[in-house]
Write a protein that holds these residues in place. Structure first.
Motif, PDB file in Angstrom:
ATOM      1  N   THR A 277     -11.004  -3.504  26.132  1.00 52.70           N
ATOM      2  CA  THR A 277     -11.900  -3.096  27.206  1.00 52.70           C
ATOM      3  C   THR A 277     -12.733  -1.893  26.790  1.00 52.70           C
ATOM      4  O   THR A 277     -12.253  -0.987  26.106  1.00 52.70           O
ATOM      5  N   GLN A 278     -13.989  -1.862  27.208  1.00 51.18           N
ATOM      6  CA  GLN A 278     -14.875  -0.743  26.907  1.00 51.18           C
ATOM      7  C   GLN A 278     -14.778   0.291  28.030  1.00 51.18           C
ATOM      8  O   GLN A 278     -15.362   0.125  29.095  1.00 51.18           O
ATOM      9  N   TYR A 279     -14.019   1.344  27.797  1.00 51.19           N
ATOM     10  CA  TYR A 279     -13.872   2.412  28.782  1.00 51.19           C
ATOM     11  C   TYR A 279     -14.882   3.522  28.506  1.00 51.19           C
ATOM     12  O   TYR A 279     -15.255   3.773  27.358  1.00 51.19           O
ATOM     13  N   GLN A 280     -15.306   4.216  29.569  1.00 55.58           N
ATOM     14  CA  GLN A 280     -16.255   5.310  29.397  1.00 55.58           C
ATOM     15  C   GLN A 280     -15.559   6.642  29.178  1.00 55.58           C
ATOM     16  O   GLN A 280     -16.138   7.565  28.602  1.00 55.58           O
ATOM     17  N   SER A 281     -14.314   6.792  29.607  1.00 53.60           N
ATOM     18  CA  SER A 281     -13.597   8.056  29.457  1.00 53.60           C
ATOM     19  C   SER A 281     -12.870   8.102  28.116  1.00 53.60           C
ATOM     20  O   SER A 281     -12.343   7.094  27.632  1.00 53.60           O
TER      21      SER A 281
ATOM     22  N   LEU B 285      -8.967   6.934  28.464  1.00 52.57           N
ATOM     23  CA  LEU B 285      -8.589   5.520  28.436  1.00 52.57           C
ATOM     24  C   LEU B 285      -9.011   4.843  27.134  1.00 52.57           C
ATOM     25  O   LEU B 285      -8.338   3.912  26.677  1.00 52.57           O
ATOM     26  N   ARG B 286     -10.081   5.317  26.522  1.00 50.03           N
ATOM     27  CA  ARG B 286     -10.452   4.765  25.214  1.00 50.03           C
ATOM     28  C   ARG B 286      -9.344   5.031  24.194  1.00 50.03           C
ATOM     29  O   ARG B 286      -8.934   4.138  23.441  1.00 50.03           O
TER      30      ARG B 286
ATOM     31  N   ASP C 193      -6.136   3.071  25.004  1.00 55.81           N
ATOM     32  CA  ASP C 193      -6.319   1.648  24.747  1.00 55.81           C
ATOM     33  C   ASP C 193      -6.260   1.344  23.257  1.00 55.81           C
ATOM     34  O   ASP C 193      -5.521   0.454  22.815  1.00 55.81           O
TER      35      ASP C 193
ATOM     36  N   ALA D 285      -8.024   0.493  37.020  1.00 50.91           N
ATOM     37  CA  ALA D 285      -8.587   0.929  35.743  1.00 50.91           C
ATOM     38  C   ALA D 285      -9.981   1.537  35.916  1.00 50.91           C
ATOM     39  O   ALA D 285     -10.274   2.606  35.367  1.00 50.91           O
ATOM     40  N   ALA D 286     -10.834   0.880  36.688  1.00 52.75           N
ATOM     41  CA  ALA D 286     -12.206   1.362  36.854  1.00 52.75           C
ATOM     42  C   ALA D 286     -12.234   2.710  37.562  1.00 52.75           C
ATOM     43  O   ALA D 286     -12.992   3.620  37.187  1.00 52.75           O
TER      44      ALA D 286
ATOM     45  N   ASP E 275     -10.854   5.413  35.202  1.00 50.86           N
ATOM     46  CA  ASP E 275     -11.815   5.629  34.129  1.00 50.86           C
ATOM     47  C   ASP E 275     -12.968   6.504  34.605  1.00 50.86           C
ATOM     48  O   ASP E 275     -13.369   7.463  33.923  1.00 50.86           O
TER      49      ASP E 275
END
Length: 413
Positions: A2-6, A9-10, A13, A24-25, A28
C-alpha cells in the motif's frame, strides 16, 4: 504494498510490522499531519522481557523515529489480573511486591531502544496501576460495564481459544479486556494518546478500547497489530531448547543473546534484519541475495546490530570476539573467549556430570547424563560419553561444550 503518505505507516509496511489496522486511511492522515502519541502495554510477569517482546519494543522505536511519541505502559494494575490472550491456562496471581520488582527490573531495557524526556516526541513510562488501583469495583462496573456485552466479548479470540480447548477462563481474567479498554481511554484523556499497538493476539482488546473511547468520550482512536512471529521452522519466537531468550543481561548473558541471532535459520535473516535492526532497506535487500559464506556475514551483521541495540556496542563487539576466538581456537585454552560462562574446578577435580550442571548446561544430573549419552558433551573439542569421567584441573583453562553452540570455561581454583 500500500502507498501510505505518512513516514510511520510507510516504514511499518515496508519492514513487515503491519498485520491489522482499524482505520488505515484515518491513521495515515493523522500521522502525516501531527505528532501521534501511541502506546504498548507490557506485562510484569517476569523480571525481564524476552525476545518475543522485541518486535513491540521496535514498534515504539519506529514510532519515535517517524516523529511521534511513544508511551510505555507498565501493567502494574492489569498484572494483578493477568492477560488471558494466547494462554491455554490461568496464570498464577502475583503479589504486589513481585509485580513492583518485575517492573523495576524490566524498565532498564526501554532506554536501549527509546529516547526519554519531556519533549513532544520523547518517550514516557506510565503504570496503569496509577488509575486502575484507585477504581472501586462497583464504580468501574457502573461507569464502563454498560458499554460491553458478554455476546461481543465471547467472539474474541482470547476468549474463544481458551473455551474451545475446554480450559477454564476465570471471571477475573474475563475482566482483563475491560481493564485494557479503560487504559486506552484513560491514556487518551491524560496524554492525548490516539494509537494502541500490539501483537495480533491483542486485537480484541485494542478494538474494545477504541469502541469505549468513542462511546464514552467521542474520541477517534486507532489500533494496529503485528503478525504472529514464528521462526522459519514454525517454532515460537524467542523460545529455544535452553529456555527463553531474555533481554536483561542478568537473565541471559549478552554472548548467549548474540549467539541466538547468529544461529538463526538462513530463511529468517532478511525478515529479522528488517524487523530488528536499523540497517537501511537497500543494504538488507543486498544481504537477502547472499548465500553460502555470504549468509554467514549477514547473520553476523544481524547479531551485531541487535546485540548492540539491546546491550550496547561494547557488548556486541565482545560477543563477536568471543565467538571468533571460541570457534577458531585450538585446545588447552587457546582461542577461548573471555565472555563465556566460567565454572571453577576444585583442586581435587570434579566429575563431568557435576561440571555440566555447575556451568549451567544441564538443569539436573539426569539431564547431564542424557547429554552425555547423546554425544553432546565435549571437553577441549573431544567428545565425552563416560558418566564417570573425571576432570582434573590444569594450568590452562579448559573448554567445555554442549552441542555445537554452547561453550564455557572450566578454570582451576
Amino acid at each position: 504494498m500500500t502507498q501510505y503518505q505518512s513516514a510511520l505507516l510507510r516504514t511499518l509496511d515496508e519492514r513487515g510490522y503491519l498485520h491489522q489496522l482499524t482505520d488505515a486511511a484515518g491513521l495515515d492522515a493523522l500521522a502525516a499531519s501531527q505528532i501521534v502519541p501511541g502506546y504498548i502495554g507490557f506485562d510484569p510477569t517476569a523480571p525481564s522481557l524476552h525476545v518475543g517482546s522485541l518486535v513491540q519494543l521496535m514498534l515504539l522505536r519506529r514510532l519515535q523515529q517517524a516523529g511521534h511519541k511513544p508511551i510505555v505502559v507498565m501493567g502494574g494494575g492489569t498484572g494483578k489480573v493477568g492477560d488471558p490472550s494466547g494462554k491455554d491456562e490461568s496464570r498464577k496471581l502475583m503479589t504486589a511486591e513481585v509485580i513492583a520488582a518485575n517492573i523495576a527490573s524490566q524498565l532498564g531495557v526501554f532506554a536501549q531502544f527509546l529516547t526519554f524526556g519531556t519533549g513532544p516526541t520523547d518517550a514516557i513510562v506510565v503504570d496503569n496501576n496509577d488509575w486502575l488501583g484507585k477504581l472501586g469495583y462497583v464504580d468501574l462496573l457502573r461507569e464502563v460495564g454498560p458499554h460491553f456485552t458478554i455476546n461481543r466479548m465471547l467472539t474474541f479470540d482470547s476468549v474463544k481459544l481458551r473455551l474451545s480447548r475446554e480450559q477454564p477462563l476465570t471471571f477475573l481474567e474475563f475482566n482483563y479486556m475491560i481493564l485494557q479498554a479503560y487504559d486506552f481511554r484513560e491514556l487518551a484523556r491524560r496524554h492525548g494518546c490516539r494509537l494502541q499497538m500490539g501483537g495480533s493476539d491483542q486485537w480484541g482488546n485494542i478494538v474494545s478500547g477504541i469502541e469505549l473511547g468513542r462511546r464514552m468520550d467521542g474520541l477517534a482512536l486507532f489500533g494496529l497489530t503485528t503478525p504472529l512471529l514464528t521462526t522459519a521452522d514454525g517454532s515460537k519466537m524467542g523460545k529455544t531448547a535452553g529456555g527463553a531468550v531474555w533481554l536483561n543481561a542478568d537473565q541471559l548473558p549478552a554472548y548467549d543473546f548474540w549467539q541466538y541471532w547468529r544461529n538463526c535459520d538462513d530463511r529468517d535473516v532478511g525478515r529479522f534484519l528488517r524487523l530488528f535492526t536499523d540497517l537501511p532497506m537497500d543494504e538488507i535487500a543486498r544481504m537477502e541475495t547472499l548465500d553460502g559464506a555470504g549468509i554467514n556475514a549477514a547473520k553476523l551483521a544481524l547479531a551485531n546490530a541487535v546485540t548492540a541495540m539491546a546491550h550496547g556496542a561494547d557488548a556486541a563487539r565482545a560477543a563477536a570476539a568471543t565467538a571468533a576466538a571460541t570457534f577458531g581456537g585450538a585446545s588447552n585454552g587457546a582461542g577461548i573467549g573471555a565472555d563465556l560462562p566460567v565454572f571453577t574446578i576444585p583442586p581435587a577435580g570434579l566429575g563431568i556430570i557435576d561440571a555440566l550442571v555447575g556451568i549451567g548446561f544441564a538443569a539436573s544430573r539426569g539431564e547431564a547424563k542424557r547429554l552425555l549419552a547423546g554425544g553432546g558433551a565435549r571437553l577441549d573439542g573431544g567428545a565425552i560419553t563416560d558418566e564417570t569421567h573425571h576432570i582434573s584441573p590444569t594450568p590452562e583453562d579448559q573448554r567445555i561444550s554442549s552441542g555445537k553452540k554452547k561453550h564455557g570455561i572450566l578454570r582451576p581454583a
